[in-house]
Design an enzyme around this catalytic site. Structure first.
Site, PDB file in Angstrom:
ATOM      1  N   HIS A 213       0.853  -1.194   0.000  1.00 12.68           N
ATOM      2  CA  HIS A 213       0.000   0.000   0.000  1.00 12.68           C
ATOM      3  C   HIS A 213       0.887   1.242   0.000  1.00 12.68           C
ATOM      4  CE1 HIS A 213      -4.152  -1.693   1.142  1.00 12.68           C
ATOM      5  NE2 HIS A 213      -3.388  -2.720   0.840  1.00 12.68           N
ATOM      6  N   CYS A 244      -8.157  -0.754   3.916  1.00 11.37           N
ATOM      7  CA  CYS A 244      -8.758  -1.890   4.623  1.00 11.37           C
ATOM      8  C   CYS A 244      -9.728  -1.360   5.671  1.00 11.37           C
ATOM      9  CB  CYS A 244      -7.668  -2.740   5.275  1.00 11.37           C
ATOM     10  SG  CYS A 244      -8.347  -4.125   6.193  1.00 11.37           S
ATOM     11  N   ASN A 253      -4.071   0.141  -2.218  1.00 12.34           N
ATOM     12  CA  ASN A 253      -2.905  -0.561  -2.740  1.00 12.34           C
ATOM     13  C   ASN A 253      -2.202   0.368  -3.711  1.00 12.34           C
ATOM     14  OD1 ASN A 253      -4.835  -2.962  -2.181  1.00 12.34           O
ATOM     15  ND2 ASN A 253      -2.782  -3.782  -2.464  1.00 12.34           N
TER      16      ASN A 253
HETATM   17  P1  HMG Z   1     -17.624 -14.125  13.037  1.00 12.38           P
HETATM   18  O1  HMG Z   1     -18.665 -13.140  13.482  1.00 12.38           O
HETATM   19  O2  HMG Z   1     -16.571 -14.518  14.009  1.00 12.38           O
HETATM   20  O3  HMG Z   1     -18.259 -15.448  12.405  1.00 12.38           O
HETATM   21  O4  HMG Z   1     -16.938 -13.534  11.738  1.00 12.38           O
HETATM   22  P2  HMG Z   1     -19.352 -16.433  12.874  1.00 12.38           P
HETATM   23  O5  HMG Z   1     -18.967 -17.751  12.301  1.00 12.38           O
HETATM   24  O6  HMG Z   1     -19.611 -16.308  14.351  1.00 12.38           O
HETATM   25  O7  HMG Z   1     -20.651 -15.923  12.091  1.00 12.38           O
HETATM   26  C1  HMG Z   1     -21.290 -14.680  12.382  1.00 12.38           C
HETATM   27  C2  HMG Z   1     -22.282 -14.355  11.272  1.00 12.38           C
HETATM   28  O8  HMG Z   1     -21.594 -14.182  10.025  1.00 12.38           O
HETATM   29  C3  HMG Z   1     -23.304 -15.474  11.042  1.00 12.38           C
HETATM   30  O9  HMG Z   1     -24.489 -14.852  10.562  1.00 12.38           O
HETATM   31  C4  HMG Z   1     -22.688 -16.263   9.919  1.00 12.38           C
HETATM   32  O10 HMG Z   1     -23.632 -16.979   9.160  1.00 12.38           O
HETATM   33  C5  HMG Z   1     -22.063 -15.147   9.070  1.00 12.38           C
HETATM   34  P3  HMG Z   1     -25.724 -14.532  11.554  1.00 12.38           P
HETATM   35  O11 HMG Z   1     -26.099 -15.857  12.144  1.00 12.38           O
HETATM   36  O12 HMG Z   1     -25.208 -13.542  12.582  1.00 12.38           O
HETATM   37  O13 HMG Z   1     -26.747 -13.938  10.622  1.00 12.38           O
HETATM   38  N1  HMG Z   1     -20.932 -15.608   8.278  1.00 12.38           N
HETATM   39  C6  HMG Z   1     -20.818 -15.424   6.947  1.00 12.38           C
HETATM   40  N2  HMG Z   1     -21.626 -14.834   6.050  1.00 12.38           N
HETATM   41  C7  HMG Z   1     -21.216 -14.826   4.760  1.00 12.38           C
HETATM   42  N3  HMG Z   1     -20.036 -15.350   4.355  1.00 12.38           N
HETATM   43  C8  HMG Z   1     -19.204 -15.936   5.230  1.00 12.38           C
HETATM   44  C9  HMG Z   1     -19.600 -15.986   6.588  1.00 12.38           C
HETATM   45  N4  HMG Z   1     -19.015 -16.485   7.703  1.00 12.38           N
HETATM   46  C10 HMG Z   1     -19.844 -16.252   8.727  1.00 12.38           C
HETATM   47  N5  HMG Z   1     -18.046 -16.431   4.809  1.00 12.38           N
HETATM   48  C11 HMG Z   1     -15.756 -13.695   9.670  1.00 12.38           C
HETATM   49  C12 HMG Z   1     -15.882 -14.207  11.096  1.00 12.38           C
HETATM   50  C13 HMG Z   1     -14.433 -14.190   9.118  1.00 12.38           C
HETATM   51  C14 HMG Z   1     -16.916 -14.218   8.850  1.00 12.38           C
HETATM   52  C15 HMG Z   1     -15.818 -12.146   9.714  1.00 12.38           C
HETATM   53  O14 HMG Z   1     -14.864 -11.690  10.628  1.00 12.38           O
HETATM   54  C16 HMG Z   1     -15.566 -11.528   8.368  1.00 12.38           C
HETATM   55  O15 HMG Z   1     -16.367 -11.664   7.438  1.00 12.38           O
HETATM   56  N6  HMG Z   1     -14.429 -10.835   8.245  1.00 12.38           N
HETATM   57  C17 HMG Z   1     -14.030 -10.282   6.941  1.00 12.38           C
HETATM   58  C18 HMG Z   1     -13.194  -9.081   7.128  1.00 12.38           C
HETATM   59  C19 HMG Z   1     -12.716  -8.615   5.780  1.00 12.38           C
HETATM   60  O16 HMG Z   1     -13.237  -8.978   4.740  1.00 12.38           O
HETATM   61  N7  HMG Z   1     -11.684  -7.744   5.810  1.00 12.38           N
HETATM   62  C20 HMG Z   1     -11.114  -7.205   4.607  1.00 12.38           C
HETATM   63  C21 HMG Z   1     -10.308  -8.216   3.836  1.00 12.38           C
HETATM   64  S1  HMG Z   1      -8.655  -8.492   4.458  1.00 12.38           S
HETATM   65  C22 HMG Z   1      -7.746  -7.242   3.743  1.00 12.38           C
HETATM   66  O17 HMG Z   1      -8.297  -6.365   3.122  1.00 12.38           O
HETATM   67  C23 HMG Z   1      -6.270  -7.318   3.786  1.00 12.38           C
HETATM   68  C24 HMG Z   1      -5.675  -7.880   2.488  1.00 12.38           C
HETATM   69  O18 HMG Z   1      -6.199  -7.189   1.363  1.00 12.38           O
HETATM   70  C25 HMG Z   1      -4.165  -7.743   2.525  1.00 12.38           C
HETATM   71  C26 HMG Z   1      -3.719  -6.304   2.615  1.00 12.38           C
HETATM   72  O19 HMG Z   1      -4.368  -5.408   2.074  1.00 12.38           O
HETATM   73  O20 HMG Z   1      -2.651  -6.098   3.198  1.00 12.38           O
HETATM   74  C27 HMG Z   1      -6.044  -9.347   2.303  1.00 12.38           C
HETATM   75 MG    MG Z   2      -4.526  -4.357   0.184  1.00 14.88          MG
END
Ligand code: HMG
Ligand code: MG
Length: 304
Positions: A213, A244, A253
């Site tokens: 980034h 992010c 990025n």
């Molecule tokens: P959680 O709350 O711990 O999960 O989240 P959970 O298993 O307890 O589930 C909670 C709720 O989420 C439930 O729904 C699940 O069904 C749902 P509810 O019963 O409350 O209605 N759920 C989902 N729904 C859709 N798709 C799924 C899913 N999993 C659970 N896959 C979880 C854990 C990982 C899901 C959550 O923390 C999350 O979605 N985090 C994503 C964060 C994210 O996307 N961040 C940005 C990307 S990383 C980034 O940008 C860095 C990178 O680019 C590198 C860089 O830039 O350096 C990679």
């Molecule tokens: Mg990134």
């Protein structure tokens, strides 16, 4: 070491670039962006994120995006569309849509892991193992991400050994490539080189990608440093879009247009057309009302 002859760019604009946008962006706009990126020469585009819509609302239409791409993508050999899948729930949904490649994403910082995916680093690895196993059983390639490789918004400096440990775990698990993310863009060339050298002792540099980034304007300098050390895959985002949601203040990025301009100057082939990608950056920033953060892109458009 000399520079490589060619570099593969992974275009992360439709995912990393858009995930943080507060106003809804239509599925049609996302699909048009992806098509324009492909027409500019991109063959690997990170298109969606099968994460919880409560955590990242902008990616809630992941099924619609991936289904549409797979219908059209089947007729386009050579193009690869990938998606983030943090757990089995996300992977199963992605499989239903016919996904070709997925990515699991961890962090080298405990605090960031908790904020971003709601679990510790050790728990994340336990979650990823069955995702990788199931994906591979379906013939789907898995990429791994390590975030915060050159600094964490909550913990500050991150030891290169900590990055190496996680990269090695993802490599051992079966990820075909590990992308090293300077999520908050605090890295400098010396730090980037030291981190890469530490990781490359555990994972061959041919299986590493740089995901930098540009928050402090160092991304291109950092890329030159790691290109000299053998990296051949770069993640970038058109117009430098993004940031992010769990790393406040981090800008996008490194801009794809700037990377393409840099690579052209170094005589490195990447397959992306500079004028075309500059036009895509101009189009998407006007469409979603964002500033264009690519210096090369802005200069190219001004030149006409
Ligand atoms: P959680 O709350 O711990 O999960 O989240 P959970 O298993 O307890 O589930 C909670 C709720 O989420 C439930 O729904 C699940 O069904 C749902 P509810 O019963 O409350 O209605 N759920 C989902 N729904 C859709 N798709 C799924 C899913 N999993 C659970 N896959 C979880 C854990 C990982 C899901 C959550 O923390 C999350 O979605 N985090 C994503 C964060 C994210 O996307 N961040 C940005 C990307 S990383 C980034 O940008 C860095 C990178 O680019 C590198 C860089 O830039 O350096 C990679
Ligand atoms: Mg990134």
């Amino acid at each position: 070491m000399a520079f490589p002859d060619s570099v593969r760019i992974v275009e992360v604009g439709p995912r990393d670039g858009l995930q943080n946008e507060p106003d809804p962006i239509t599925t049609a706009t996302k699909l048009e962006l992806i098509e324009r990126l492909a027409m500019a020469g991109h063959c690997h585009i990170e298109a969606a994120s099968f994460v919880s819509p409560k955590w990242v609302p902008q990616m809630a239409d992941h099924r619609e995006v991936m289904r549409a791409l797979m219908q059209e993508g089947a007729a386009q050999p050579g193009r690869r569309y990938s998606a983030l899948t943090p757990n089995l729930k996300g992977l199963e949904a992605a499989i239903e849509c016919g996904v070709q490649e997925v990515a699991v994403f961890g962090a080298a910082s405990e605090s960031f892991s908790q904020k971003n995916i709601n679990c510790s680093i050790a728990e994340s690895l336990e979650r990823f193992a069955p995702v990788v196993e199931r994906a591979k059983a379906e013939g789907i390639q898995v990429r791994g991400y390590v975030s915060c490789v050159l600094g964490c918004p909550y913990e500050g400096d991150i030891a290169p050994g900590q990055v190496a440990k996680l990269a090695r775990a993802l490599d051992d698990m079966g990820c075909y490539e590990v992308s090293l993310g300077d999520t908050i863009g605090t890295g400098t060339p010396l730090k980037a080189r030291r981190m890469l050298e530490a990781v490359a002792r555990d994972v061959p540099v041919t299986r590493l990608a740089a995901h930098f980034h540009d928050t402090y304007g160092q991304a291109l300098a950092n890329l030159v440093a790691v290109l000299e050390d053998g990296v051949q895959v770069i993640d970038s985002s058109v117009a430098g879009l993004g940031g992010c949601p769990y790393a406040k203040g981090a800008s996008g990025n490194v801009a794809t247009e700037d990377v393409v301009y840099l690579l052209e100057g170094l005589g490195i082939d990447c397959g992306v057309d500079l004028a075309r990608i500059a036009a895509v950056g101009d189009w998407i920033t006007h469409t979603i009302g964002r500033p264009n953060r690519s210096k090369a892109g802005v200069a190219m458009v001004a030149k006409g």
